[in-house]
Enzyme design. Structure first.
Site, PDB file in Angstrom:
ATOM      1  N   ASN A  47      -3.398   6.237  13.539  1.00 33.58           N
ATOM      2  CA  ASN A  47      -3.993   5.142  12.764  1.00 33.58           C
ATOM      3  C   ASN A  47      -3.057   3.935  12.793  1.00 33.58           C
ATOM      4  O   ASN A  47      -1.856   4.076  12.549  1.00 33.58           O
ATOM      5  CB  ASN A  47      -4.190   5.627  11.318  1.00 33.58           C
ATOM      6  CG  ASN A  47      -5.107   4.740  10.512  1.00 33.58           C
ATOM      7  OD1 ASN A  47      -6.209   4.420  10.941  1.00 33.58           O
ATOM      8  ND2 ASN A  47      -4.653   4.328   9.325  1.00 33.58           N
ATOM      9  N   ASP A  93     -11.124  -4.235   5.218  1.00 34.47           N
ATOM     10  CA  ASP A  93     -11.362  -5.130   4.086  1.00 34.47           C
ATOM     11  C   ASP A  93     -11.206  -6.556   4.577  1.00 34.47           C
ATOM     12  O   ASP A  93     -10.500  -6.817   5.546  1.00 34.47           O
ATOM     13  CB  ASP A  93     -10.513  -4.810   2.841  1.00 34.47           C
ATOM     14  CG  ASP A  93      -9.031  -4.669   3.074  1.00 34.47           C
ATOM     15  OD1 ASP A  93      -8.529  -5.181   4.103  1.00 34.47           O
ATOM     16  OD2 ASP A  93      -8.351  -4.070   2.215  1.00 34.47           O
ATOM     17  N   GLU A 125      -9.846   1.251   7.485  1.00 37.19           N
ATOM     18  CA  GLU A 125      -9.367   0.572   6.263  1.00 37.19           C
ATOM     19  C   GLU A 125      -9.928  -0.841   6.148  1.00 37.19           C
ATOM     20  O   GLU A 125      -9.252  -1.740   5.644  1.00 37.19           O
ATOM     21  CB  GLU A 125      -7.830   0.538   6.257  1.00 37.19           C
ATOM     22  CG  GLU A 125      -7.198   1.906   6.380  1.00 37.19           C
ATOM     23  CD  GLU A 125      -5.674   1.896   6.310  1.00 37.19           C
ATOM     24  OE1 GLU A 125      -5.091   0.902   5.843  1.00 37.19           O
ATOM     25  OE2 GLU A 125      -5.067   2.898   6.728  1.00 37.19           O
TER      26      GLU A 125
HETATM   27  C1  XIL Z   1      -1.790   1.119   0.484  1.00 40.97           C
HETATM   28  C2  XIL Z   1      -2.549   1.448  -0.804  1.00 40.97           C
HETATM   29  O1  XIL Z   1      -3.808   0.840  -0.746  1.00 40.97           O
HETATM   30  C3  XIL Z   1      -1.772   0.959  -2.006  1.00 40.97           C
HETATM   31  O2  XIL Z   1      -2.411   1.400  -3.210  1.00 40.97           O
HETATM   32  C4  XIL Z   1      -0.338   1.484  -1.959  1.00 40.97           C
HETATM   33  O3  XIL Z   1       0.402   0.931  -3.020  1.00 40.97           O
HETATM   34  C5  XIL Z   1       0.319   1.148  -0.629  1.00 40.97           C
HETATM   35  O4  XIL Z   1      -0.479   1.643   0.435  1.00 40.97           O
HETATM   36  N1  XIL Z   1      -2.120   0.601   5.555  1.00 40.97           N
HETATM   37  C6  XIL Z   1      -2.263   1.939   5.236  1.00 40.97           C
HETATM   38  C7  XIL Z   1      -2.524   2.357   3.838  1.00 40.97           C
HETATM   39  O5  XIL Z   1      -2.268   2.777   6.158  1.00 40.97           O
HETATM   40  O6  XIL Z   1      -1.965   3.606   3.541  1.00 40.97           O
HETATM   41  C8  XIL Z   1      -2.024   1.320   2.863  1.00 40.97           C
HETATM   42  O7  XIL Z   1      -2.471   1.716   1.569  1.00 40.97           O
HETATM   43  C9  XIL Z   1      -2.543  -0.058   3.236  1.00 40.97           C
HETATM   44  C10 XIL Z   1      -2.051  -0.459   4.604  1.00 40.97           C
END
Ligand code: XIL
Length: 361
Positions: free
Chosen positions: A207, A274, A272
């Site tokens: 990932n 957004d 992920e």
């Molecule tokens: C982020 C979470 O959303 C937060 O709550 C935490 O404090 C830090 O990690 N890439 C990733 C995720 O692979 O695991 C991260 O998640 C965001 C960026």
């Protein structure tokens, strides 16, 4: 007579309490309540496509709407932090699966799949590990135990794992992490092999971000090529898609990258997604939300069009709990429901893309 009255009143009171308790218990909530336009999940139906979201345990416990919208809209969850090393492996000889077990139960109760995030990363490591001054052999043993114990515990319950997370720098060099420093780049091969041994049926992903066509995605492509040519058991790559932050905002480039990765025989999952609105075109908030909706729709379309993409995952679903809000210090409204759980234009855009897809247009 008096006694009968009393019993009837007691029965009424108890059933009322049960109804109230059940309706505020996310595990018992019926998907469909508060529904507005069709839900994303209902449009997927039984088709083999994961409409996924990151979840946090806290709101699931204390905010009933969270669980209701979650179960109504998604068929797959990805615990946002709960699987990370410091949470499941807080001491060298102690694993704590209590939180992840509860999330798995929520998923099972609501007929949802679970994607595991993540086994090997440089963040969210516990103190005992960071400060342990372990030798290479010790760290290999620790990592082997970690990967195998976690994957084995969830064998058959977690259908896919982000085995390693964020492994390359933009220039193609390996990211400097505890694992790289102590073990060398082999830690990646090892982690995939251990995970495969622990659950041969789980789908295993690397990932990262670098989703369009650029130096980082070229280097990720070369790494994937190497892993495949060495028969490392990898099924695909997760595209983080934190658009406008670290990730691409160009759907055509993302589509081209998915295609070349498909030619290696690998899957791509959006993991992920957004889309913060601050840097999007438009003067008013409404214009920015429209631009956000367009991009959500286009990215979902890119995944649906690709024969090797079966997962569209977002890093949460309500602006109320987005991680972006916390670290960018402003409400960037990056998700598809607003903070009051009202579907945003982005949700409607996804609904329309899925409706077209169902019609086969
Ligand atoms: C982020 C979470 O959303 C937060 O709550 C935490 O404090 C830090 O990690 N890439 C990733 C995720 O692979 O695991 C991260 O998640 C965001 C960026």
């Amino acid at each position: 007579m008096k006694r009968n009255w009393f019993l009837a009143a007691l029965a009424f009171f108890l059933s009322l309490t049960a109804v109230i308790l059940l309706s505020s218990n996310p595990l018992a909530s019926a998907p469909g309540k508060f529904a507005s336009s069709p839900s994303l999940r209902s449009l997927i139906g039984n088709r083999p496509f994961h409409i996924a979201t990151a979840v946090k345990e806290k709101p699931l416990l204390y905010d009933p709407m969270y669980g209701q919208v979650l179960a109504r809209e998604f068929n797959t969850i990805m615990p946002e932090n709960e699987f990370k090393f410091e949470n499941v492996h807080p001491e060298r000889d102690k694993y704590d699966f209590s939180t992840t077990d509860r999330l798995i139960t929520f998923a099972r109760t609501n007929g949802m799949h679970v994607r595991g995030h993540t086994l090997v990363w440089f963040h969210a490591l516990p103190r005992w590990l960071l400060e342990g001054n372990f030798s290479r052999d010790e760290l290999i043993a620790i990592l082997e135990d970690h990967v195998k114990t976690v994957v084995r515990h969830y064998r058959g319950q977690v259908y896919a794992w982000d085995v390693v997370n964020e492994v390359l720098n933009a220039d193609g060099s390996y990211r400097d992490t505890l694992w790289l420093r102590a073990i060398g780049p082999d830690y990646i091969d090892m982690a995939f092999r251990w995970a495969h041994e622990a659950d041969p049926k789980a789908l295993l992903f690397l990932n990262d971000y670098g989703e369009g066509l650029n130096a980082k995605s070229d280097n990720l492509y070369s790494l994937l090529h190497d892993l495949v040519s060495r028969s490392v058991p990898i099924n695909g790559i997760g595209f983080q898609m934190h658009v406008g932050f670290l990730s691409s905002d160009n759907p055509q480039e993302v589509a081209a990258n998915i295609k070349r990765i498909g030619d290696l025989g690998l899957e791509v999952a959006f993991t992920e997604t957004d889309i913060p609105i601050a840097k999007l075109p438009g003067k008013t908030k409404a214009e920015k939300l429209a631009a956000q909706a367009k991009l959500y729709g286009e990215l979902l379309q890119v995944c649906l069009d690709a024969p090797n993409c079966h997962t569209f995952g977002m890093w949460g679903f309500t602006d109320r709990y987005s991680w972006i809000k916390k670290f960018q210090g402003q409400d960037n409204a990056p998700l598809i429901f607003d903070a009051q759980y009202r579907p945003k234009p982005a949700h409607q855009a996804m609904v329309e893309v899925l409706q077209k897809w169902r019609r086969g247009d």
